[in-house]
Design a protein around this motif. Structure first.
Motif, mmCIF file in Angstrom:
data_model
loop_
_atom_site.group_PDB
_atom_site.id
_atom_site.type_symbol
_atom_site.label_atom_id
_atom_site.label_comp_id
_atom_site.label_asym_id
_atom_site.label_seq_id
_atom_site.Cartn_x
_atom_site.Cartn_y
_atom_site.Cartn_z
ATOM 1 N N GLY A 1 0.806 -1.215 0.000
ATOM 2 C CA GLY A 1 0.000 0.000 0.000
ATOM 3 C C GLY A 1 0.840 1.266 0.000
ATOM 4 O O GLY A 1 2.060 1.217 -0.108
ATOM 5 N N ARG A 2 0.170 2.391 0.118
ATOM 6 C CA ARG A 2 0.823 3.699 0.190
ATOM 7 C C ARG A 2 0.632 4.201 1.612
ATOM 8 O O ARG A 2 -0.464 4.136 2.156
ATOM 9 N N ILE A 3 1.696 4.744 2.217
ATOM 10 C CA ILE A 3 1.638 5.107 3.633
ATOM 11 C C ILE A 3 2.257 6.478 3.892
ATOM 12 O O ILE A 3 3.189 6.898 3.209
ATOM 13 N N THR A 4 1.717 7.155 4.875
ATOM 14 C CA THR A 4 2.252 8.397 5.404
ATOM 15 C C THR A 4 1.970 8.380 6.902
ATOM 16 O O THR A 4 1.494 7.379 7.439
ATOM 17 N N ALA A 5 2.241 9.471 7.583
ATOM 18 C CA ALA A 5 1.909 9.581 9.004
ATOM 19 C C ALA A 5 1.472 11.003 9.285
ATOM 20 O O ALA A 5 2.015 11.956 8.725
ATOM 21 N N LEU A 6 0.470 11.137 10.132
ATOM 22 C CA LEU A 6 0.029 12.473 10.552
ATOM 23 C C LEU A 6 0.449 12.695 11.990
ATOM 24 O O LEU A 6 0.654 11.757 12.745
ATOM 25 N N ARG A 7 0.628 13.958 12.326
ATOM 26 C CA ARG A 7 1.055 14.315 13.673
ATOM 27 C C ARG A 7 -0.169 14.699 14.504
ATOM 28 O O ARG A 7 -0.995 15.489 14.083
ATOM 29 N N LEU A 8 -0.268 14.094 15.684
ATOM 30 C CA LEU A 8 -1.323 14.443 16.622
ATOM 31 C C LEU A 8 -0.924 15.693 17.398
ATOM 32 O O LEU A 8 0.271 15.927 17.618
ATOM 33 N N PRO A 9 -1.881 16.486 17.853
ATOM 34 C CA PRO A 9 -1.541 17.696 18.610
ATOM 35 C C PRO A 9 -0.732 17.399 19.872
ATOM 36 O O PRO A 9 0.090 18.212 20.277
ATOM 37 N N GLY A 10 -0.936 16.224 20.468
ATOM 38 C CA GLY A 10 -0.216 15.856 21.684
ATOM 39 C C GLY A 10 1.194 15.349 21.444
ATOM 40 O O GLY A 10 1.861 14.917 22.368
ATOM 41 N N GLY A 11 1.654 15.385 20.181
ATOM 42 C CA GLY A 11 3.020 15.014 19.867
ATOM 43 C C GLY A 11 3.183 13.638 19.253
ATOM 44 O O GLY A 11 4.249 13.313 18.737
ATOM 45 N N GLY A 12 2.161 12.816 19.295
ATOM 46 C CA GLY A 12 2.260 11.479 18.726
ATOM 47 C C GLY A 12 2.074 11.477 17.218
ATOM 48 O O GLY A 12 1.803 12.513 16.601
ATOM 49 N N ARG A 13 2.237 10.312 16.639
ATOM 50 C CA ARG A 13 2.053 10.120 15.198
ATOM 51 C C ARG A 13 1.063 8.985 14.989
ATOM 52 O O ARG A 13 1.057 8.028 15.755
ATOM 53 N N LEU A 14 0.276 9.107 13.934
ATOM 54 C CA LEU A 14 -0.588 8.010 13.500
ATOM 55 C C LEU A 14 -0.278 7.724 12.050
ATOM 56 O O LEU A 14 -0.281 8.633 11.220
ATOM 57 N N ALA A 15 -0.005 6.474 11.750
ATOM 58 C CA ALA A 15 0.191 6.084 10.356
ATOM 59 C C ALA A 15 -1.160 6.167 9.646
ATOM 60 O O ALA A 15 -2.209 5.916 10.237
ATOM 61 N N LEU A 16 -1.127 6.536 8.385
ATOM 62 C CA LEU A 16 -2.316 6.600 7.542
ATOM 63 C C LEU A 16 -1.957 5.927 6.237
ATOM 64 O O LEU A 16 -0.966 6.293 5.609
ATOM 65 N N TYR A 17 -2.741 4.906 5.846
ATOM 66 C CA TYR A 17 -2.365 4.237 4.610
ATOM 67 C C TYR A 17 -3.556 3.803 3.780
ATOM 68 O O TYR A 17 -4.661 3.645 4.265
ATOM 69 N N GLU A 18 -3.264 3.676 2.498
ATOM 70 C CA GLU A 18 -4.207 3.181 1.493
ATOM 71 C C GLU A 18 -3.774 1.750 1.183
ATOM 72 O O GLU A 18 -2.744 1.535 0.532
ATOM 73 N N PRO A 19 -4.510 0.753 1.675
ATOM 74 C CA PRO A 19 -4.086 -0.632 1.468
ATOM 75 C C PRO A 19 -4.227 -1.077 0.020
ATOM 76 O O PRO A 19 -5.136 -0.643 -0.696
#
Length: 113
Positions: free
Chosen positions: A90-108
């Motif tokens: 798939g295609r993947i990126t990551a978004l930044r949460l306001p609290g400093g964490g990251r969440l991966a976001l992907y198109e499988p």
């Protein structure tokens, strides 16, 4: 027997991350008391991957069209923590949460259950 899963995101600013899930992602929620929001997550799947390191867990959000989803989120002020990468699955990126964490976001691109 098992009827669901409860995901916990540990954060340096839990209130800001709750607002992000509520206001930016628009996830339905209930107040479990004193502003402690519990969110209805989208449908999920679970995979087990091998590792040579310590066992760990990861939360990855999925979408049907990564480019369109990135654009919609960027219009809401979301910051991305990495460029889009192409993978065999798939295609993947990551978004930044306001609290400093990251969440991966992907198109499988793999079959989905």
């Amino acid at each position: 027997m098992i009827n669901g899963a409860h995901v916990v995101i540990y954060s340096r600013d839990a209130e800001a991350d709750r607002a992000f899930l509520r206001d930016v992602l628009g996830w339905a929620h209930v107040d479990a008391g004193r502003g402690w929001l519990i969110f209805q997550a989208p449908p999920a799947e679970v995979a087990c991957h091998p590792t040579d390191g310590d066992p760990s867990h990861e939360l990855m959000l999925m979408c049907d069209d990564l480019d369109a989803t990135r654009q919609q989120l960027a219009e809401k002020g979301v910051e991305f923590a990495q460029a889009v990468e192409e993978a065999r699955w798939g295609r993947i990126t990551a978004l930044r949460l306001p609290g400093g964490g990251r969440l991966a976001l992907y198109e499988p691109r793999h079959p989905r259950p």
